[in-house]
Enzyme design. Sequence first.
Site, PDB file in Angstrom:
ATOM      1  N   ASP A 163      -6.462  -5.989   5.342  1.00  0.00           N
ATOM      2  CA  ASP A 163      -7.568  -5.481   4.533  1.00  0.00           C
ATOM      3  C   ASP A 163      -8.485  -6.632   4.135  1.00  0.00           C
ATOM      4  O   ASP A 163      -9.710  -6.593   4.320  1.00  0.00           O
ATOM      5  CB  ASP A 163      -6.977  -4.802   3.289  1.00  0.00           C
ATOM      6  CG  ASP A 163      -7.959  -3.822   2.655  1.00  0.00           C
ATOM      7  OD1 ASP A 163      -9.077  -3.689   3.178  1.00  0.00           O
ATOM      8  OD2 ASP A 163      -7.606  -3.205   1.642  1.00  0.00           O
ATOM      9  N   LYS A 178       2.429 -14.309   5.445  1.00  0.00           N
ATOM     10  CA  LYS A 178       2.645 -15.294   4.385  1.00  0.00           C
ATOM     11  C   LYS A 178       4.160 -15.478   4.263  1.00  0.00           C
ATOM     12  O   LYS A 178       4.761 -15.364   3.195  1.00  0.00           O
ATOM     13  CB  LYS A 178       2.005 -14.766   3.088  1.00  0.00           C
ATOM     14  CG  LYS A 178       1.990 -15.717   1.945  1.00  0.00           C
ATOM     15  CD  LYS A 178       1.011 -16.855   2.100  1.00  0.00           C
ATOM     16  CE  LYS A 178       1.150 -17.839   0.944  1.00  0.00           C
ATOM     17  NZ  LYS A 178       0.536 -19.138   1.221  1.00  0.00           N
ATOM     18  N   ASP A 187      -3.166 -17.729   4.340  1.00  0.00           N
ATOM     19  CA  ASP A 187      -4.220 -18.498   3.658  1.00  0.00           C
ATOM     20  C   ASP A 187      -4.920 -19.435   4.639  1.00  0.00           C
ATOM     21  O   ASP A 187      -6.143 -19.577   4.635  1.00  0.00           O
ATOM     22  CB  ASP A 187      -3.687 -19.257   2.432  1.00  0.00           C
ATOM     23  CG  ASP A 187      -2.326 -19.875   2.636  1.00  0.00           C
ATOM     24  OD1 ASP A 187      -1.660 -19.528   3.633  1.00  0.00           O
ATOM     25  OD2 ASP A 187      -1.913 -20.710   1.820  1.00  0.00           O
ATOM     26  N   TYR A 246       0.815  -1.214   0.000  1.00  0.00           N
ATOM     27  CA  TYR A 246       0.000   0.000   0.000  1.00  0.00           C
ATOM     28  C   TYR A 246       0.853   1.271   0.000  1.00  0.00           C
ATOM     29  O   TYR A 246       0.325   2.371   0.033  1.00  0.00           O
ATOM     30  CB  TYR A 246      -0.913   0.033   1.233  1.00  0.00           C
ATOM     31  CG  TYR A 246      -2.103  -0.877   1.115  1.00  0.00           C
ATOM     32  CD1 TYR A 246      -1.923  -2.238   0.924  1.00  0.00           C
ATOM     33  CD2 TYR A 246      -3.392  -0.387   1.183  1.00  0.00           C
ATOM     34  CE1 TYR A 246      -3.001  -3.087   0.804  1.00  0.00           C
ATOM     35  CE2 TYR A 246      -4.481  -1.232   1.064  1.00  0.00           C
ATOM     36  CZ  TYR A 246      -4.278  -2.581   0.876  1.00  0.00           C
ATOM     37  OH  TYR A 246      -5.347  -3.419   0.752  1.00  0.00           O
TER      38      TYR A 246
END
Length: 414
Positions: A305, A226, A281, A159
């Site tokens: 988000d 992740k 995930d 971002y």
Amino acid sequence: MMFEKLTPPSEGEKIIIENGKMIVPDNPIIPFIEGDGIGPDIMRACHRVVNAAVEKAFNGSRKIVWFEIMAGEKGQKIYGTVLPEDTYNAIKEYIVAIKGPLTTPVGGGFRSLNVTLRKYFDLYSCIRPVKYYEGVPSPVMHPERMDIVIFRENTEDVYSGIEWREGSKEALDILEYLKKNFNIEVPKDSGIGLKPISIRKSKRLVRAAINYAIEHDRKVVTLVHKGNIMKFTEGSFRDWGYEVAVEEFRDKIITEKELWSPPHDGKLPEGKILINDRIADSMFQQILTRTAEYDVIATMNLNGDYLSDAAAAQIGGLGLAPGANIGDHIALFEPTHGSAPKYTNQDKVNPSSLILSAVLMLDYLGWSEAGRLIEESIKKTIKQKKVTYDLARLMESVSPIKCSEYATAIIDNL
Ligand code: NAP
């Protein structure tokens, strides 16, 4: 403070910081950005509910003095720019503000005003509580098991806005640099974006999440990343998160590894907060399948988000998901959802997300009595099946009421 086109309210006082502490007067001036699309409808509803609750909670001895500042379409119309200098100055001056959603063009055009404001004021914790209100229709069997608070890092990650269009000189220069210096071949027709994740910003976010867990008697802080794939960004976030926990909160926390070693063997010691981590995930299925095991979540910008919308879906949707952007003395409250332009001026959508964001603001000001009144009243209103279209369509034989009618019902139930 002199403004170019704004006149601050003649009544009301400024919230100030003294010796690192916030001093809130009985009549604080709170700037608000109405927002684009559905913004005006939900902001009107929010003001009415908050004013009534504050009046009731404090018998008229306290009052918020609202001060409109501009951004988005209104900013463009009045100032010729979507984020005028006056708006920055007003937030800097009054330090607590609330905003409706602002539209961001996809693929080109100006950068997100929401992201710009969060970065400019270094509002590094995006705090999004997600919990269930009885009677709200939900797509899952046990929505009541969800009661989490997401701490989303708000100022870095993908971002950051450091990106170059495919074919641009900058993108081609970077590709050439990578080839020449590292022998890394990236297809020439690639757009390029950077994902910076820093020690300082990761640690302060995790620190805020652990402090929140301590102050609110929460039992688990989960670092979501992740890191198996993005080892030196998301993987490092996890490592730095554990470092903060162990180095700064040693007597208050236990890591998952320690929990499953002797002498604990899986039993959380009394008074300790468990620090664990989950791969992103997997976390999306964990919040569905083992919902009750999660409590406070600390994660980076993009994961946060995605996760907050997914979690909100489980408790009845985006219309009920509030948010707060908090830095070291400036706070900006806003709903999780966007400007839903197709519903502009229809007096139709659910204002609860913005109203609950205002509840977070009241808590932040130390006016929790008013916040609790609103929460209880929202619960009662939903139980009476007085709901807007989004919830009505998930209930049997319930006719939706308008956004403004819903606000009236909340006020009646206070
Ligand atoms: P969105 O505005 O959140 O709307 C997506 C859908 O969510 C709506 O069509 C509606 O679903 C539902 N929804 C959103 N707000 C609701 C409410 N208050 N009550 C009931 N349902 C609600 O997402 P978007 O359409 O992807 O984004 C629109 C614009 O908002 C974009 O320009 C985006 O960049 C911007 N945005 C701004 C912020 C922010 O200001 N912080 C955040 C996110 C997005 P149904 O169609 O099923 O009724």
